[in-house]
Scaffold this motif. Structure first.
Motif, short mmCIF file in Angstrom:
data_model
loop_
_atom_site.label_atom_id
_atom_site.label_comp_id
_atom_site.label_asym_id
_atom_site.label_seq_id
_atom_site.Cartn_x
_atom_site.Cartn_y
_atom_site.Cartn_z
N LEU A 58 7.74 57.48 46.43
CA LEU A 58 8.42 56.40 45.71
C LEU A 58 9.23 56.99 44.57
O LEU A 58 8.70 57.77 43.77
CB LEU A 58 7.42 55.39 45.14
CG LEU A 58 6.80 54.45 46.18
CD1 LEU A 58 5.51 55.03 46.72
CD2 LEU A 58 6.54 53.08 45.59
N VAL A 62 10.93 52.59 44.25
CA VAL A 62 11.46 52.29 45.59
C VAL A 62 10.85 53.24 46.62
O VAL A 62 10.83 54.47 46.40
CB VAL A 62 13.01 52.40 45.62
CG1 VAL A 62 13.55 52.14 47.03
CG2 VAL A 62 13.62 51.44 44.61
N GLU A 93 5.71 49.77 42.77
CA GLU A 93 6.99 49.08 42.99
C GLU A 93 7.33 48.22 41.77
O GLU A 93 8.45 48.20 41.29
CB GLU A 93 6.91 48.16 44.22
CG GLU A 93 7.09 48.89 45.53
CD GLU A 93 7.26 47.93 46.70
OE1 GLU A 93 6.77 46.77 46.61
OE2 GLU A 93 7.86 48.33 47.70
N LYS A 96 8.04 50.39 38.63
CA LYS A 96 9.21 51.26 38.85
C LYS A 96 8.95 52.72 38.48
O LYS A 96 9.86 53.45 38.06
CB LYS A 96 10.44 50.72 38.12
CG LYS A 96 10.79 49.30 38.56
CD LYS A 96 12.19 48.91 38.20
CE LYS A 96 12.65 47.64 38.89
NZ LYS A 96 11.60 46.61 39.09
#
Ligand code: PSU
Ligand code: MN
Length: 294
Positions: A58, A62, A93, A96
């Motif tokens: 990630l 994302v 997620e 962030k």
């Protein structure tokens, strides 16, 4: 929800074989600066063996399936990259953050992305002495229909306990050209495997049979022993010291495995690092060949 690298997007659209690669080994399993170089080399090995590498992580919250060079560099070198298991994904997620994914989380994302072959070094499992320290790798693999190629489970673990859990979860364990369950840094953990396969075509046939039999709701673990193992006496000595140090320093939860691996790499003067790199390269090669056979 998933961002694909251009290379992986192309392979998907052309329906070509893809191999998922985990990223916790890069961020928390191998020391800098070798970790980045190995990540690049492993991807190249997958390509040379006819498949497309999809390293999963990630970046800023994302999910990425396939990393561009700068993103791979971030996972390897950024101190803020956390280790994420399946339960962490939705939280990361939201916040962030950037995270490397464990076997459990990588397998989950690979399955979401329609990728069915995955290479790692050594699986997580039941930890020695700590009744409730059992890697979420095991429960994840019990519900995800993928082929995972590994050198057994990490030798820092309770190996017979982990084998029993794999049996409970009805996860088939195959020895690639061996009847001995590999011991990660060691070629043979001292435990037997019932099922030996000698070709990737046999693995593909088992994969197809499972669909017909509807025993395909979990993973197939393909174990691939290291050729040139660590010195046995050195391994025992470092393992004993490492477990004692983890206890003394009150290392718990997801910090246990990175702590013990780091202890190995330092105390063995790079010998465990050499073996760990051999393992991940050899497993990635075999995974690519399996992906082509499937
Ligand atoms: N294999 C390696 N090095 C590693 C790992 C596997 O050669 O660092 C990682 C994988 O990401 C695996 C994790 O899922 O270690 C296990 O962590 P835990 O025991 O906390 O579940
Ligand atoms: Mn644990």
């Amino acid at each position: 929800m998933i961002k694909y690298s251009s290379e992986v997007a192309r392979a998907k659209s052309e329906n070509r074989p893809i191999v998922a690669l985990e990223s916790t080994i890069i961020s928390h399993g191998l020391p800098r600066p070798r970790n980045y170089e190995v990540a690049v080399e492993v991807e190249q090995i997958v390509r040379e063996n006819g498949a497309t590498p999809a390293t999963i992580a990630l970046i800023d919250g994302v999910i990425h399936v396939g990393l561009e060079t700068d993103q791979l560099g971030r996972i390897a070198n950024d101190d803020n990259v956390v280790k994420a298991s399946t339960r962490d994904l939705a939280v990361i997620e939201m916040s962030k953050q950037s995270a490397a994914t464990t076997v459990a989380a990588t397998a989950h994302i690979a399955h979401l992305a329609g990728i069915s072959v995955f290479a790692t070094g050594g699986l997580g499992g039941v930890h020695r002495g700590h009744t409730y320290d059992e890697s979420a790798d095991l429960t994840a693999l019990s519900t995800l229909p993928i082929v995972i190629v590994c050198a057994g489970v990490k030798s820092i673990l309770d190996v017979p306990g982990t084998l029993e859990r794999l049996e409970t979860f009805a996860i088939p364990v195959l020895g690639f050209k061996t009847n001995k369950f590999p011991g990660f840094y060691l070629t043979d953990s001292g435990y037997e495997i019932e099922h030996r396969v000698d070709t990737v075509e046999q693995i593909a046939e088992i994969w197809r049979n499972r669909f017909e039999l509807q025993t395909n709701n979990c993973s197939i673990v393909v174990t691939n022993p290291v050729q040139n193992q660590m010195d046995l006496a050195l391994h025992e000595k470092i393992l004993g010291e490492g477990l004692a140090a983890a206890e003394k320093n009150h290392i718990t939860g997801k910090a246990v495995t990175p702590f013990l691996l780091e202890h190995f790499h330092t105390a063995s003067n790079g010998e465990s690092l050499r073996v760990n790199i051999d393992i991940i390269k050899s497993n990635s090669r075999l995974a690519a060949q399996i992906a082509c056979a499937l």
